[in-house]
Motif scaffolding. Structure first.
Motif, PDB file in Angstrom:
ATOM      1  N   UNK A  59       0.827  -1.214   0.000  1.00  0.00           N
ATOM      2  CA  UNK A  59       0.000   0.000   0.000  1.00  0.00           C
ATOM      3  C   UNK A  59       0.857   1.258   0.000  1.00  0.00           C
ATOM      4  N   UNK A  60       1.835   1.287  -0.892  1.00  0.00           N
ATOM      5  CA  UNK A  60       2.657   2.494  -1.049  1.00  0.00           C
ATOM      6  C   UNK A  60       1.731   3.652  -1.430  1.00  0.00           C
ATOM      7  N   UNK A  61       2.006   4.848  -0.902  1.00  0.00           N
ATOM      8  CA  UNK A  61       1.103   5.975  -1.183  1.00  0.00           C
ATOM      9  C   UNK A  61       0.868   6.246  -2.672  1.00  0.00           C
ATOM     10  N   UNK A  62       1.874   6.073  -3.500  1.00  0.00           N
ATOM     11  CA  UNK A  62       1.676   6.313  -4.932  1.00  0.00           C
ATOM     12  C   UNK A  62       0.667   5.341  -5.521  1.00  0.00           C
ATOM     13  N   UNK A  63       0.727   4.096  -5.099  1.00  0.00           N
ATOM     14  CA  UNK A  63      -0.228   3.102  -5.595  1.00  0.00           C
ATOM     15  C   UNK A  63      -1.617   3.364  -5.021  1.00  0.00           C
ATOM     16  N   UNK A  64      -1.685   3.667  -3.733  1.00  0.00           N
ATOM     17  CA  UNK A  64      -2.987   3.927  -3.089  1.00  0.00           C
ATOM     18  C   UNK A  64      -3.700   5.108  -3.727  1.00  0.00           C
ATOM     19  N   UNK A  65      -2.948   6.169  -4.002  1.00  0.00           N
ATOM     20  CA  UNK A  65      -3.547   7.359  -4.611  1.00  0.00           C
ATOM     21  C   UNK A  65      -4.089   7.056  -6.005  1.00  0.00           C
ATOM     22  N   UNK A  66      -3.312   6.304  -6.782  1.00  0.00           N
ATOM     23  CA  UNK A  66      -3.748   5.967  -8.133  1.00  0.00           C
ATOM     24  C   UNK A  66      -5.019   5.141  -8.141  1.00  0.00           C
ATOM     25  N   UNK A  67      -5.083   4.140  -7.274  1.00  0.00           N
ATOM     26  CA  UNK A  67      -6.269   3.290  -7.236  1.00  0.00           C
ATOM     27  C   UNK A  67      -7.462   4.030  -6.630  1.00  0.00           C
ATOM     28  N   UNK A  68      -7.203   4.950  -5.715  1.00  0.00           N
ATOM     29  CA  UNK A  68      -8.296   5.766  -5.174  1.00  0.00           C
ATOM     30  C   UNK A  68      -8.853   6.681  -6.262  1.00  0.00           C
ATOM     31  N   UNK A  69      -7.966   7.239  -7.087  1.00  0.00           N
ATOM     32  CA  UNK A  69      -8.408   8.106  -8.179  1.00  0.00           C
ATOM     33  C   UNK A  69      -9.242   7.335  -9.200  1.00  0.00           C
ATOM     34  N   UNK A  70      -8.897   6.067  -9.414  1.00  0.00           N
ATOM     35  CA  UNK A  70      -9.677   5.241 -10.342  1.00  0.00           C
ATOM     36  C   UNK A  70     -11.014   4.826  -9.743  1.00  0.00           C
ATOM     37  N   UNK A 110      -5.383  -4.035 -20.018  1.00  0.00           N
ATOM     38  CA  UNK A 110      -6.243  -3.333 -19.066  1.00  0.00           C
ATOM     39  C   UNK A 110      -5.559  -2.098 -18.496  1.00  0.00           C
ATOM     40  N   UNK A 111      -4.267  -2.217 -18.186  1.00  0.00           N
ATOM     41  CA  UNK A 111      -3.515  -1.067 -17.662  1.00  0.00           C
ATOM     42  C   UNK A 111      -3.450   0.056 -18.694  1.00  0.00           C
ATOM     43  N   UNK A 112      -3.292  -0.318 -19.964  1.00  0.00           N
ATOM     44  CA  UNK A 112      -3.263   0.683 -21.033  1.00  0.00           C
ATOM     45  C   UNK A 112      -4.598   1.415 -21.113  1.00  0.00           C
ATOM     46  N   UNK A 113      -5.687   0.667 -21.085  1.00  0.00           N
ATOM     47  CA  UNK A 113      -7.016   1.271 -21.163  1.00  0.00           C
ATOM     48  C   UNK A 113      -7.241   2.218 -19.981  1.00  0.00           C
ATOM     49  N   UNK A 114      -6.830   1.798 -18.787  1.00  0.00           N
ATOM     50  CA  UNK A 114      -6.981   2.654 -17.606  1.00  0.00           C
ATOM     51  C   UNK A 114      -6.118   3.901 -17.735  1.00  0.00           C
ATOM     52  N   UNK A 115      -4.887   3.742 -18.204  1.00  0.00           N
ATOM     53  CA  UNK A 115      -3.999   4.903 -18.356  1.00  0.00           C
ATOM     54  C   UNK A 115      -4.590   5.924 -19.330  1.00  0.00           C
ATOM     55  N   UNK A 116      -5.175   5.439 -20.393  1.00  0.00           N
ATOM     56  CA  UNK A 116      -5.743   6.342 -21.396  1.00  0.00           C
ATOM     57  C   UNK A 116      -7.047   6.964 -20.910  1.00  0.00           C
ATOM     58  N   UNK A 117      -7.913   6.173 -20.302  1.00  0.00           N
ATOM     59  CA  UNK A 117      -9.238   6.683 -19.940  1.00  0.00           C
ATOM     60  C   UNK A 117      -9.253   7.459 -18.623  1.00  0.00           C
ATOM     61  N   UNK A 118      -8.477   7.036 -17.630  1.00  0.00           N
ATOM     62  CA  UNK A 118      -8.514   7.688 -16.324  1.00  0.00           C
ATOM     63  C   UNK A 118      -7.418   8.732 -16.169  1.00  0.00           C
ATOM     64  N   UNK A 119      -6.218   8.393 -16.612  1.00  0.00           N
ATOM     65  CA  UNK A 119      -5.069   9.261 -16.382  1.00  0.00           C
ATOM     66  C   UNK A 119      -4.642  10.036 -17.636  1.00  0.00           C
ATOM     67  N   UNK A 120      -5.506  10.136 -18.612  1.00  0.00           N
ATOM     68  CA  UNK A 120      -5.252  10.900 -19.836  1.00  0.00           C
ATOM     69  C   UNK A 120      -3.975  10.482 -20.558  1.00  0.00           C
ATOM     70  N   UNK A 121      -3.647   9.210 -20.517  1.00  0.00           N
ATOM     71  CA  UNK A 121      -2.504   8.679 -21.258  1.00  0.00           C
ATOM     72  C   UNK A 121      -1.150   9.042 -20.685  1.00  0.00           C
ATOM     73  N   UNK A 122      -1.110   9.426 -19.421  1.00  0.00           N
ATOM     74  CA  UNK A 122       0.134   9.880 -18.798  1.00  0.00           C
ATOM     75  C   UNK A 122       1.273   8.865 -18.921  1.00  0.00           C
ATOM     76  N   UNK A 123       1.031   7.625 -18.594  1.00  0.00           N
ATOM     77  CA  UNK A 123       2.042   6.562 -18.696  1.00  0.00           C
ATOM     78  C   UNK A 123       1.544   5.425 -19.578  1.00  0.00           C
ATOM     79  N   UNK A 124       0.818   5.728 -20.604  1.00  0.00           N
ATOM     80  CA  UNK A 124       0.178   4.706 -21.436  1.00  0.00           C
ATOM     81  C   UNK A 124       1.175   3.877 -22.232  1.00  0.00           C
TER      82      UNK A 124
END
Length: 156
Positions: A59-70, A110-124
């Motif tokens: 539950x590293x904060x970077x991972x927690x924040x990303x999944x909370x945002x999703x 699935x990670x690609x789809x999430x990166x594009x749809x949720x995070x605007x392709x930041x790390x797609x």
């Protein structure tokens, strides 16, 4: 120098260079390819276990924040972490290598789809880059799928 027996045709005779048969060098080439593929599998397994699954599982904060945002929360984060860790371990098990590579590829889609749809392709690009070596492993180890299927059918 040892003597090598060759078929008595012109192609085989032309394949002898400096006492080395091309077929023997092909075997050495095949051995190098197997070592390179195995090394790639170990590197990918380490990446998925340490760099990808571990932050999610602790539950590293970077991972927690990303999944909370999703909107997936901790349950989604732990689920993806466990799937990545299982895939990493399976990449090292000969019978499961191809299936694991295919499953991790599906996870990367699935990670690609999430990166594009949720995070605007930041790390797609990252999931797409990871799919390439995973597809290579899945294809190169595809003979294991038949062995695994036979084992599953015998147990059923």
């Amino acid at each position: 120098m040892s003597e090598t027996t060759l078929p008595a045709n012109a192609t085989a005779a032309a394949s002898v260079r400096s006492g080395t048969v091309v077929a023997e060098s092909a075997t050495a080439r095949g051995r190098r390819a197997r070592i390179a593929l195995r090394t790639l599998q170990v590197v990918l397994a380490l990446f998925y276990a340490v760099a990808s699954a571990l932050p999610k599982l602790i539950a590293h904060p970077s991972a927690s924040e990303g999944f909370a945002e999703m909107g997936w929360g901790d349950a989604g984060m732990y689920t993806i972490g466990v799937l990545e860790l299982a895939g990493a371990v399976a990449l090292l098990i000969p019978l499961l290598q191809s299936v694991s590579a295919m499953a991790l590829s599906a996870l990367m889609v699935g990670a690609f789809v999430v990166q594009v749809s949720v995070f605007d392709g930041e790390n797609a690009a990252t999931p797409l880059i990871l799919i390439v070596p995973l597809a290579l492993i899945a294809w190169a180890r595809r003979d294991q799928n038949a062995r695994l299927l036979g084992l599953v059918r015998r147990r059923a």
